[in-house]
Design an enzyme around this catalytic site. Structure first.
Site, PDB file in Angstrom:
ATOM      1  N   GLU A  40     -12.432   3.289  -1.219  1.00 17.39           N
ATOM      2  CA  GLU A  40     -12.083   4.498  -1.972  1.00 17.39           C
ATOM      3  C   GLU A  40     -11.615   4.182  -3.376  1.00 17.39           C
ATOM      4  O   GLU A  40     -11.828   4.982  -4.290  1.00 17.39           O
ATOM      5  CB  GLU A  40     -11.023   5.305  -1.220  1.00 17.39           C
ATOM      6  CG  GLU A  40     -11.627   5.928   0.048  1.00 17.39           C
ATOM      7  CD  GLU A  40     -10.672   6.836   0.780  1.00 17.39           C
ATOM      8  OE1 GLU A  40      -9.473   6.854   0.448  1.00 17.39           O
ATOM      9  OE2 GLU A  40     -11.143   7.520   1.712  1.00 17.39           O
ATOM     10  N   VAL A  41     -10.966   3.060  -3.567  1.00 18.51           N
ATOM     11  CA  VAL A  41     -10.508   2.687  -4.910  1.00 18.51           C
ATOM     12  C   VAL A  41     -11.473   1.625  -5.460  1.00 18.51           C
ATOM     13  O   VAL A  41     -11.586   0.532  -4.887  1.00 18.51           O
ATOM     14  CB  VAL A  41      -9.064   2.143  -4.895  1.00 18.51           C
ATOM     15  CG1 VAL A  41      -8.647   1.698  -6.294  1.00 18.51           C
ATOM     16  CG2 VAL A  41      -8.099   3.197  -4.365  1.00 18.51           C
ATOM     17  N   ASP A  68       0.853  -1.185   0.000  1.00 16.77           N
ATOM     18  CA  ASP A  68       0.000   0.000   0.000  1.00 16.77           C
ATOM     19  C   ASP A  68       0.893   1.241   0.000  1.00 16.77           C
ATOM     20  O   ASP A  68       1.902   1.291   0.687  1.00 16.77           O
ATOM     21  CB  ASP A  68      -0.915  -0.013   1.234  1.00 16.77           C
ATOM     22  CG  ASP A  68      -2.054   0.974   1.118  1.00 16.77           C
ATOM     23  OD1 ASP A  68      -3.208   0.543   0.966  1.00 16.77           O
ATOM     24  OD2 ASP A  68      -1.784   2.201   1.165  1.00 16.77           O
ATOM     25  N   ILE A  69       0.483   2.245  -0.776  1.00 22.59           N
ATOM     26  CA  ILE A  69       1.290   3.466  -0.895  1.00 22.59           C
ATOM     27  C   ILE A  69       1.298   4.267   0.411  1.00 22.59           C
ATOM     28  O   ILE A  69       2.214   5.051   0.658  1.00 22.59           O
ATOM     29  CB  ILE A  69       0.760   4.328  -2.073  1.00 22.59           C
ATOM     30  CG1 ILE A  69       1.813   5.281  -2.595  1.00 22.59           C
ATOM     31  CG2 ILE A  69      -0.518   5.054  -1.700  1.00 22.59           C
ATOM     32  CD1 ILE A  69       1.416   5.957  -3.906  1.00 22.59           C
ATOM     33  N   HIS A 105      -9.876  -4.974  -3.652  1.00 16.07           N
ATOM     34  CA  HIS A 105      -8.548  -5.144  -3.055  1.00 16.07           C
ATOM     35  C   HIS A 105      -8.707  -5.623  -1.625  1.00 16.07           C
ATOM     36  O   HIS A 105      -9.465  -5.068  -0.850  1.00 16.07           O
ATOM     37  CB  HIS A 105      -7.732  -3.845  -3.100  1.00 16.07           C
ATOM     38  CG  HIS A 105      -8.447  -2.630  -2.609  1.00 16.07           C
ATOM     39  ND1 HIS A 105      -9.410  -1.987  -3.355  1.00 16.07           N
ATOM     40  CD2 HIS A 105      -8.343  -1.936  -1.454  1.00 16.07           C
ATOM     41  CE1 HIS A 105      -9.878  -0.952  -2.663  1.00 16.07           C
ATOM     42  NE2 HIS A 105      -9.250  -0.902  -1.501  1.00 16.07           N
ATOM     43  N   MET A 106      -7.952  -6.656  -1.293  1.00 18.27           N
ATOM     44  CA  MET A 106      -7.921  -7.152   0.079  1.00 18.27           C
ATOM     45  C   MET A 106      -6.700  -6.561   0.769  1.00 18.27           C
ATOM     46  O   MET A 106      -5.583  -6.673   0.257  1.00 18.27           O
ATOM     47  CB  MET A 106      -7.863  -8.684   0.094  1.00 18.27           C
ATOM     48  CG  MET A 106      -7.758  -9.249   1.498  1.00 18.27           C
ATOM     49  SD  MET A 106      -7.819 -11.038   1.503  1.00 18.27           S
ATOM     50  CE  MET A 106      -9.575 -11.273   1.297  1.00 18.27           C
ATOM     51  N   HIS A 107      -6.929  -5.925   1.914  1.00 16.06           N
ATOM     52  CA  HIS A 107      -5.816  -5.395   2.707  1.00 16.06           C
ATOM     53  C   HIS A 107      -5.296  -6.505   3.608  1.00 16.06           C
ATOM     54  O   HIS A 107      -6.071  -7.141   4.334  1.00 16.06           O
ATOM     55  CB  HIS A 107      -6.276  -4.261   3.620  1.00 16.06           C
ATOM     56  CG  HIS A 107      -6.798  -3.033   2.932  1.00 16.06           C
ATOM     57  ND1 HIS A 107      -6.072  -1.866   2.825  1.00 16.06           N
ATOM     58  CD2 HIS A 107      -7.989  -2.781   2.339  1.00 16.06           C
ATOM     59  CE1 HIS A 107      -6.808  -0.945   2.212  1.00 16.06           C
ATOM     60  NE2 HIS A 107      -7.971  -1.472   1.902  1.00 16.06           N
TER      61      HIS A 107
HETATM   62  P1  5GP Z   1      -9.811   1.470   0.380  1.00 13.59           P
HETATM   63  O1  5GP Z   1     -10.143   2.639   1.267  1.00 13.59           O
HETATM   64  O2  5GP Z   1     -10.400   1.625  -0.998  1.00 13.59           O
HETATM   65  O3  5GP Z   1     -10.121   0.154   1.026  1.00 13.59           O
HETATM   66  O4  5GP Z   1      -8.255   1.442   0.263  1.00 13.59           O
HETATM   67  C1  5GP Z   1      -7.535   1.979  -0.807  1.00 13.59           C
HETATM   68  C2  5GP Z   1      -6.080   1.818  -0.469  1.00 13.59           C
HETATM   69  O5  5GP Z   1      -5.338   1.990  -1.655  1.00 13.59           O
HETATM   70  C3  5GP Z   1      -5.562   2.847   0.535  1.00 13.59           C
HETATM   71  O6  5GP Z   1      -4.977   2.163   1.635  1.00 13.59           O
HETATM   72  C4  5GP Z   1      -4.527   3.642  -0.268  1.00 13.59           C
HETATM   73  O7  5GP Z   1      -3.411   4.020   0.510  1.00 13.59           O
HETATM   74  C5  5GP Z   1      -4.155   2.684  -1.379  1.00 13.59           C
HETATM   75  N1  5GP Z   1      -3.750   3.308  -2.629  1.00 13.59           N
HETATM   76  C6  5GP Z   1      -4.414   4.293  -3.290  1.00 13.59           C
HETATM   77  N2  5GP Z   1      -3.771   4.619  -4.433  1.00 13.59           N
HETATM   78  C7  5GP Z   1      -2.678   3.814  -4.497  1.00 13.59           C
HETATM   79  C8  5GP Z   1      -1.623   3.664  -5.445  1.00 13.59           C
HETATM   80  O8  5GP Z   1      -1.537   4.368  -6.469  1.00 13.59           O
HETATM   81  N3  5GP Z   1      -0.677   2.727  -5.181  1.00 13.59           N
HETATM   82  C9  5GP Z   1      -0.715   1.953  -4.070  1.00 13.59           C
HETATM   83  N4  5GP Z   1       0.268   1.061  -3.905  1.00 13.59           N
HETATM   84  N5  5GP Z   1      -1.704   2.047  -3.151  1.00 13.59           N
HETATM   85  C10 5GP Z   1      -2.665   2.971  -3.363  1.00 13.59           C
END
Ligand code: 5GP
Ligand code: ZN
Length: 118
Positions: free
Chosen positions: A97-98, A32-33, A102-104
């Site tokens: 948000e994305v 994660d970034i 995606h699984m964290h």
């Molecule tokens: P969500 O809130 O959708 O579950 O998590 C999105 C995750 O994607 C966040 O933890 C965010 O830091 C990560 N993320 C967003 N854009 C990028 C990117 O361009 N590259 C990487 N490696 N992670 C990203």
């Protein structure tokens, strides 16, 4: 299958330079970034699916693969013995948000729970 304007489609399919930690025919994993725990890996399908709510019966093998790869990545990152958290946010109320599944994989220490409806 791959969306031109989707950042996770691009990363998982190596359309932009990135450091994939793992890939196979169905999924890819990368850091994660903006990590919120010492280990914070994202495991994503290579094909574009907006959220778990958009997955279909035919995605059952993919769904299983996400978990099995998360398990293996936890071992590789040294957080398997102590434990970890797997998190799938789904759609806006789930905090997603994305808009690409995606699984964290969150690990590297004991984590707090702070889940509530606001
Ligand atoms: P969500 O809130 O959708 O579950 O998590 C999105 C995750 O994607 C966040 O933890 C965010 O830091 C990560 N993320 C967003 N854009 C990028 C990117 O361009 N590259 C990487 N490696 N992670 C990203
Ligand atoms: Zn995508």
């Amino acid at each position: 299958m791959i969306m031109d304007d989707c950042i996770f489609c691009k990363i998982a399919n190596k359309k932009i330079p990135s450091e994939l930690l793992y890939e196979d025919d169905l999924v890819a994993a990368f850091n994660d970034i903006n990590p919120i725990t010492p280990v914070h890996v994202l495991i994503v399908p290579k094909k574009h699916i907006e959220s778990v709510a958009d997955m279909e019966e035919a995605d059952e093998i993919l769904a299983g693969r996400l978990i099995m790869v998360a398990k293996k990545m936890a071992e590789k990152m040294g957080t398997s013995e102590g434990g970890y958290k797997l998190l799938l946010r789904v759609r806006p109320d789930g905090g997603q948000e994305v808009p690409h599944v995606h699984m964290h994989l969150l690990g590297g220490g004991k984590m707090l729970e702070n889940i509530k409806v606001v």
